[in-house]
Design a protein around this motif. Structure first.
Motif, PDB file in Angstrom:
ATOM      1  N   UNK A  58       0.830  -1.208   0.000  1.00  0.00           N
ATOM      2  CA  UNK A  58       0.000   0.000   0.000  1.00  0.00           C
ATOM      3  C   UNK A  58       0.864   1.257   0.000  1.00  0.00           C
ATOM      4  N   UNK A  59       1.954   1.231   0.801  1.00  0.00           N
ATOM      5  CA  UNK A  59       2.855   2.383   0.832  1.00  0.00           C
ATOM      6  C   UNK A  59       3.543   2.609  -0.497  1.00  0.00           C
ATOM      7  N   UNK A  60       3.860   1.524  -1.191  1.00  0.00           N
ATOM      8  CA  UNK A  60       4.516   1.635  -2.494  1.00  0.00           C
ATOM      9  C   UNK A  60       3.575   2.261  -3.520  1.00  0.00           C
ATOM     10  N   UNK A  61       2.331   1.790  -3.552  1.00  0.00           N
ATOM     11  CA  UNK A  61       1.358   2.355  -4.491  1.00  0.00           C
ATOM     12  C   UNK A  61       1.097   3.830  -4.162  1.00  0.00           C
ATOM     13  N   UNK A  62       1.070   4.164  -2.879  1.00  0.00           N
ATOM     14  CA  UNK A  62       0.881   5.566  -2.481  1.00  0.00           C
ATOM     15  C   UNK A  62       2.051   6.416  -2.953  1.00  0.00           C
ATOM     16  N   UNK A  63       3.267   5.887  -2.833  1.00  0.00           N
ATOM     17  CA  UNK A  63       4.440   6.619  -3.328  1.00  0.00           C
ATOM     18  C   UNK A  63       4.353   6.834  -4.827  1.00  0.00           C
ATOM     19  N   UNK A  64       3.923   5.809  -5.550  1.00  0.00           N
ATOM     20  CA  UNK A  64       3.758   5.939  -7.001  1.00  0.00           C
ATOM     21  C   UNK A  64       2.794   7.074  -7.312  1.00  0.00           C
ATOM     22  N   UNK A  65       1.663   7.113  -6.597  1.00  0.00           N
ATOM     23  CA  UNK A  65       0.639   8.138  -6.855  1.00  0.00           C
ATOM     24  C   UNK A  65       1.195   9.545  -6.612  1.00  0.00           C
ATOM     25  N   UNK A  66       1.771   9.774  -5.435  1.00  0.00           N
ATOM     26  CA  UNK A  66       2.200  11.125  -5.084  1.00  0.00           C
ATOM     27  C   UNK A  66       3.455  11.540  -5.831  1.00  0.00           C
ATOM     28  N   UNK A  67       4.349  10.591  -6.124  1.00  0.00           N
ATOM     29  CA  UNK A  67       5.564  10.924  -6.864  1.00  0.00           C
ATOM     30  C   UNK A  67       5.215  11.379  -8.279  1.00  0.00           C
ATOM     31  N   UNK A  68       4.274  10.678  -8.916  1.00  0.00           N
ATOM     32  CA  UNK A  68       3.836  11.086 -10.259  1.00  0.00           C
ATOM     33  C   UNK A  68       3.058  12.394 -10.194  1.00  0.00           C
ATOM     34  N   UNK A  69       2.173  12.504  -9.207  1.00  0.00           N
ATOM     35  CA  UNK A  69       1.323  13.695  -9.089  1.00  0.00           C
ATOM     36  C   UNK A  69       2.155  14.968  -9.010  1.00  0.00           C
ATOM     37  N   UNK A  70       3.071  15.025  -8.061  1.00  0.00           N
ATOM     38  CA  UNK A  70       3.802  16.279  -7.843  1.00  0.00           C
ATOM     39  C   UNK A  70       4.945  16.464  -8.831  1.00  0.00           C
ATOM     40  N   UNK A  71       5.472  15.359  -9.389  1.00  0.00           N
ATOM     41  CA  UNK A  71       6.471  15.492 -10.437  1.00  0.00           C
ATOM     42  C   UNK A  71       5.892  16.105 -11.698  1.00  0.00           C
ATOM     43  N   UNK A  72       4.706  15.617 -12.120  1.00  0.00           N
ATOM     44  CA  UNK A  72       4.049  16.154 -13.313  1.00  0.00           C
ATOM     45  C   UNK A  72       3.489  17.548 -13.026  1.00  0.00           C
ATOM     46  N   UNK A  73       3.037  17.777 -11.780  1.00  0.00           N
ATOM     47  CA  UNK A  73       2.539  19.106 -11.422  1.00  0.00           C
ATOM     48  C   UNK A  73       3.634  20.149 -11.553  1.00  0.00           C
ATOM     49  N   UNK A  74       4.843  19.823 -11.149  1.00  0.00           N
ATOM     50  CA  UNK A  74       5.986  20.722 -11.367  1.00  0.00           C
ATOM     51  C   UNK A  74       6.106  21.088 -12.838  1.00  0.00           C
ATOM     52  N   UNK A  75       5.965  20.092 -13.686  1.00  0.00           N
ATOM     53  CA  UNK A  75       6.064  20.280 -15.124  1.00  0.00           C
ATOM     54  C   UNK A  75       5.002  21.261 -15.618  1.00  0.00           C
ATOM     55  N   UNK A  76       3.764  21.087 -15.188  1.00  0.00           N
ATOM     56  CA  UNK A  76       2.668  21.959 -15.602  1.00  0.00           C
ATOM     57  C   UNK A  76       2.842  23.376 -15.075  1.00  0.00           C
ATOM     58  N   UNK A  77       3.253  23.504 -13.823  1.00  0.00           N
ATOM     59  CA  UNK A  77       3.408  24.842 -13.241  1.00  0.00           C
ATOM     60  C   UNK A  77       4.537  25.616 -13.919  1.00  0.00           C
ATOM     61  N   UNK A  78       5.593  24.927 -14.310  1.00  0.00           N
ATOM     62  CA  UNK A  78       6.666  25.598 -15.058  1.00  0.00           C
ATOM     63  C   UNK A  78       6.157  26.100 -16.406  1.00  0.00           C
ATOM     64  N   UNK A  79       5.259  25.328 -17.032  1.00  0.00           N
ATOM     65  CA  UNK A  79       4.670  25.775 -18.300  1.00  0.00           C
ATOM     66  C   UNK A  79       3.753  26.970 -18.084  1.00  0.00           C
ATOM     67  N   UNK A  80       2.972  26.946 -17.015  1.00  0.00           N
ATOM     68  CA  UNK A  80       2.089  28.080 -16.688  1.00  0.00           C
ATOM     69  C   UNK A  80       2.911  29.338 -16.418  1.00  0.00           C
ATOM     70  N   UNK A  81       4.013  29.193 -15.694  1.00  0.00           N
ATOM     71  CA  UNK A  81       4.880  30.341 -15.406  1.00  0.00           C
ATOM     72  C   UNK A  81       5.543  30.862 -16.672  1.00  0.00           C
ATOM     73  N   UNK A  82       5.852  29.970 -17.619  1.00  0.00           N
ATOM     74  CA  UNK A  82       6.411  30.418 -18.896  1.00  0.00           C
ATOM     75  C   UNK A  82       5.387  31.243 -19.666  1.00  0.00           C
ATOM     76  N   UNK A  83       4.118  30.824 -19.626  1.00  0.00           N
ATOM     77  CA  UNK A  83       3.060  31.595 -20.283  1.00  0.00           C
ATOM     78  C   UNK A  83       2.903  32.961 -19.621  1.00  0.00           C
TER      79      UNK A  83
END
Length: 341
Positions: free
Chosen positions: A95-120
């Motif tokens: 369960x902890x591993x699946x939770x890590x997968x969820x949050x690691x992807x969530x905030x890693x991709x969110x960083x990507x989106x926020x950098x694009x928003x800041x570029x705009x």
């Protein structure tokens, strides 16, 4: 050797960056230091942007969201890593591993989106300065951030849900310091083609899309800066996006370097060590990059420190007054007892 297909596994083993016992105390101290610096630096950015009215602008609104995402991104992996090193126990529950997968992807991709928003945001500020306040209104800024959160949360939910369909063999060792989805897929015994397709499409759409937006924004920014006649005007325009450009370069160069190098090396520990650059080092450096050359942010941080010092002085004065009052009460009680005796 016969493989056992066990879908009801209860744990994985995170091998970490190094299995050498001599390195563990050094790794613990190093990553604890980097984690604390990341927390402190990004928290100061958030507090300064929220409490200082001079920073209530779209750029700092996006920056505070990026700082929050960076805190969560490192918190998804580093605390568990530190606990494993300290306890000398590399086990993580299913369960902890699946939770890590969820949050690691969530905030890693969110960083990507926020950098694009800041570029705009920087594109509008430099290419359309007269219409900046009209275009980057509060409603649009809120929708951009909300859209980033919703998109990344749905993607992370899909990816982690797809991981639940995987069944695993007897080898449950993950050569990484975090439960990374790609490593889980490599350990699976059943057909991983659906997982591979979802990961590839997500990488192209949610990774390549924001990157394409960033490149397009900066192509327009460069064209606008080149059209400015005065060198002072060019410097001023470039300085407004220099910090963001440096963060983008650092994030994408380390991220692409990790996944390109993993294609040519069979050493999984090398991939884990390289992953530290974009998952730990970049979030730690972001507050310094944005604050060192930013007079407004530095001014806000100085005002914040002054308020903290004043509050600290008031707290010390309150405790001193309370301490003196208690001494006075005790003395009076002693005199009263002496008089009665």
């Amino acid at each position: 050797m016969e493989l056992k297909n066990d879908t009801q596994i209860s744990k994985f083993i995170l091998l970490g960056i190094s299995e050498d016992p001599l390195w563990q105390p050094l790794l613990f101290g190093l990553f604890l230091f980097m984690y604390l610096v990341t927390l402190l630096g990004n928290l100061l950015i958030i507090i300064a942007t929220v409490t200082d009215s001079h920073l209530h602008t779209p750029m700092y609104f996006f920056l505070s969201n990026l700082s929050f995402a960076d805190i969560c991104f490192t918190s998804a992996s580093i605390p568990k890593m530190l606990v494993n090193i300290q306890t000398k126990n590399k086990v993580i529950t299913y369960e902890g591993c699946i939770s890590q997968v969820y949050f690691f992807i969530l905030f890693g991709v969110l960083d990507n989106f926020l950098l694009a928003v800041m570029a705009y945001d920087r594109y509008v500020a430099i290419c359309h300065p007269l219409h900046y306040t009209v275009i980057m209104n509060r409603r649009l800024c809120g929708l951009l951030v909300l859209g980033s959160w919703v998109t990344t949360a749905l993607n992370s939910l899909l990816q982690s849900s797809m991981a639940l369909r995987l069944s695993f063999c007897t080898d449950l060792k993950i050569p990484h310091f975090v439960c990374e989805l790609n490593q889980l897929v490599l350990l699976a015994c059943n057909d991983t083609f659906p997982n591979d397709m979802v990961m590839y499409f997500a990488a192209v759409l949610l990774g390549g899309g924001p990157l394409a937006g960033i490149l397009y924004s900066y192509s327009k920014i460069v064209s606008s800066i080149r059209a400015i006649s005065s060198s002072q005007g060019k410097y001023k325009a470039f300085s407004t996006c220099a910090s963001h450009l440096l963060v983008v370069s650092l994030f994408y160069s380390t991220l692409l370097g990790v996944y390109l190098s993993s294609s040519f090396t069979q050493n999984s520990h090398s991939t884990a060590r390289a992953s530290v650059m974009y998952s730990v080092v970049t979030p730690m450096l972001n507050p310094f990059i944005y604050s060192l050359r930013n007079k407004d942010l530095m001014g806000a941080l100085r005002r914040l420190f002054r308020r903290i010092m004043i509050m600290g002085d008031l707290s010390i004065a309150w405790y001193l007054q309370f301490f003196l009052q208690r001494i006075e009460v005790l003395i009076m009680e002693d005199f009263h007892w002496f008089g009665e005796s």
